[in-house]
Design a protein around this motif. Structure first.
Motif, mmCIF file in Angstrom:
data_model
loop_
_atom_site.group_PDB
_atom_site.id
_atom_site.type_symbol
_atom_site.label_atom_id
_atom_site.label_comp_id
_atom_site.label_asym_id
_atom_site.label_seq_id
_atom_site.Cartn_x
_atom_site.Cartn_y
_atom_site.Cartn_z
ATOM 1 N N PHE A 67 0.831 -1.204 0.000
ATOM 2 C CA PHE A 67 0.000 0.000 0.000
ATOM 3 C C PHE A 67 0.869 1.259 0.000
ATOM 4 O O PHE A 67 0.511 2.263 -0.605
ATOM 5 C CB PHE A 67 -0.892 -0.063 1.249
ATOM 6 N N THR A 68 2.025 1.203 0.667
ATOM 7 C CA THR A 68 2.873 2.397 0.790
ATOM 8 C C THR A 68 3.737 2.645 -0.440
ATOM 9 O O THR A 68 4.410 3.673 -0.512
ATOM 10 C CB THR A 68 3.786 2.307 2.035
ATOM 11 N N LYS A 69 3.716 1.757 -1.403
ATOM 12 C CA LYS A 69 4.519 1.954 -2.612
ATOM 13 C C LYS A 69 4.075 3.183 -3.398
ATOM 14 O O LYS A 69 4.849 3.714 -4.187
ATOM 15 C CB LYS A 69 4.472 0.715 -3.499
ATOM 16 N N ALA A 70 2.869 3.644 -3.151
ATOM 17 C CA ALA A 70 2.369 4.830 -3.844
ATOM 18 C C ALA A 70 3.227 6.057 -3.547
ATOM 19 O O ALA A 70 3.255 7.004 -4.337
ATOM 20 C CB ALA A 70 0.921 5.105 -3.450
ATOM 21 N N THR A 71 3.956 6.045 -2.437
ATOM 22 C CA THR A 71 4.800 7.190 -2.088
ATOM 23 C C THR A 71 5.997 7.326 -3.017
ATOM 24 O O THR A 71 6.666 8.358 -3.006
ATOM 25 C CB THR A 71 5.304 7.092 -0.628
ATOM 26 N N ALA A 72 6.272 6.313 -3.828
ATOM 27 C CA ALA A 72 7.403 6.358 -4.752
ATOM 28 C C ALA A 72 7.037 7.038 -6.066
ATOM 29 O O ALA A 72 7.887 7.236 -6.921
ATOM 30 C CB ALA A 72 7.927 4.951 -5.026
ATOM 31 N N GLY A 73 5.783 7.416 -6.233
ATOM 32 C CA GLY A 73 5.342 8.035 -7.483
ATOM 33 C C GLY A 73 5.690 9.509 -7.547
ATOM 34 O O GLY A 73 6.556 9.995 -6.841
ATOM 35 N N MET A 86 -2.198 12.714 -2.924
ATOM 36 C CA MET A 86 -2.121 11.469 -2.166
ATOM 37 C C MET A 86 -2.875 11.605 -0.841
ATOM 38 O O MET A 86 -3.643 10.727 -0.464
ATOM 39 C CB MET A 86 -0.663 11.088 -1.918
ATOM 40 N N LEU A 87 -2.657 12.717 -0.132
ATOM 41 C CA LEU A 87 -3.361 12.931 1.141
ATOM 42 C C LEU A 87 -4.871 12.996 0.939
ATOM 43 O O LEU A 87 -5.626 12.395 1.710
ATOM 44 C CB LEU A 87 -2.884 14.221 1.814
ATOM 45 N N ASP A 88 -5.295 13.733 -0.072
ATOM 46 C CA ASP A 88 -6.739 13.834 -0.343
ATOM 47 C C ASP A 88 -7.348 12.457 -0.570
ATOM 48 O O ASP A 88 -8.419 12.147 -0.038
ATOM 49 C CB ASP A 88 -7.011 14.741 -1.549
ATOM 50 N N GLU A 89 -6.659 11.624 -1.352
ATOM 51 C CA GLU A 89 -7.160 10.267 -1.598
ATOM 52 C C GLU A 89 -7.166 9.429 -0.324
ATOM 53 O O GLU A 89 -8.140 8.736 -0.030
ATOM 54 C CB GLU A 89 -6.327 9.568 -2.673
ATOM 55 N N LEU A 90 -6.071 9.499 0.435
ATOM 56 C CA LEU A 90 -6.005 8.724 1.674
ATOM 57 C C LEU A 90 -7.090 9.151 2.653
ATOM 58 O O LEU A 90 -7.741 8.303 3.270
ATOM 59 C CB LEU A 90 -4.621 8.867 2.320
ATOM 60 N N PHE A 91 -7.304 10.442 2.793
ATOM 61 C CA PHE A 91 -8.348 10.918 3.705
ATOM 62 C C PHE A 91 -9.740 10.514 3.218
ATOM 63 O O PHE A 91 -10.595 10.119 4.009
ATOM 64 C CB PHE A 91 -8.276 12.431 3.897
ATOM 65 N N ASP A 130 11.629 7.645 3.221
ATOM 66 C CA ASP A 130 12.727 7.872 2.271
ATOM 67 C C ASP A 130 12.209 8.386 0.931
ATOM 68 O O ASP A 130 12.800 9.300 0.344
ATOM 69 C CB ASP A 130 13.533 6.587 2.069
ATOM 70 N N ASN A 131 11.115 7.810 0.449
ATOM 71 C CA ASN A 131 10.534 8.266 -0.819
ATOM 72 C C ASN A 131 10.080 9.718 -0.716
ATOM 73 O O ASN A 131 10.301 10.520 -1.628
ATOM 74 C CB ASN A 131 9.347 7.389 -1.224
ATOM 75 N N THR A 132 9.450 10.055 0.390
ATOM 76 C CA THR A 132 8.966 11.425 0.584
ATOM 77 C C THR A 132 10.150 12.376 0.757
ATOM 78 O O THR A 132 10.113 13.510 0.266
ATOM 79 C CB THR A 132 8.003 11.492 1.781
#
Length: 188
Positions: A67-73, A86-91, A130-132
């Protein structure tokens, strides 16, 4: 529904039930019989799907890691716009389905000492910070994000998000904040 579809549905029910119980009661306090009773199914049948409570936890942590792989985009997208999206979608998903908040809480729990070591290794291998940090470093060069250690800024950003997810597991009526509030951690 085919037999295979029924099997997948039952496996999903076990995973989601275990996720909820692990977050609400804690991994060590949750018994396999608790999970089986909540699904509901016999304990013996549950062992047909997962050989142990640790195997079940590992399956959940692997889901969380994926699920956290999205942070690599975010390639080609300004960092602030990528993170806001990403935050808007997660919320949005967290309000619709407690799975999202529960998964963030479980992943934090899985990183702590005292958890099964193999599970802990997987949880600690998540690269969201790390991605962020890479995204922040790039955004700093572009003048989007404040100066400072990118990894520490990423840690502050995700820690704030994590805290919100934890509160959402406690108070189901809690509304999600504006994603710009979290982004302000990173901006000048």
């Amino acid at each position: 529904m085919t037999r295979e579809e029924q099997k997948e549905e039952r496996k999903k029910a076990i995973l989601m039930t275990a996720l909820t119980l692990f977050v609400e009661k804690g991994y060590h306090e949750t018994k396999v019989t608790d999970i089986a009773a909540a699904v509901p199914m016999s304990t013996g049948l549950m062992f047909h799907y997962f050989k142990s409570k640790e195997e079940l936890l590992m399956a959940l942590v692997l889901m969380g890691k994926d699920f956290t792989k999205a942070t690599a985009g975010g390639d080609g997208i300004p960092g602030d716009i990528f993170l806001k999206g990403m935050l808007d979608e997660l919320f949005t998903y967290a309000k619709k389905d407690p799975y999202v908040a529960n998964m963030f809480v479980l992943m934090a729990q899985a990183r702590r000492a005292g958890m099964p070591e193999e599970v802990r290794k997987v949880a600690l291998s998540v690269e969201a910070i790390d991605n962020t940090a890479k995204l922040i470093k790039k955004g700093q060069k572009e003048g989007i994000f404040r100066k400072g250690d990118p990894k520490l800024l990423a840690l502050c950003f995700w820690s704030a998000f994590q805290g919100i997810m934890e509160e959402m597991t406690i108070d189901k009526s809690l509304d999600t904040p504006d994603s710009d509030w979290l982004l302000s951690i990173l901006k000048e």
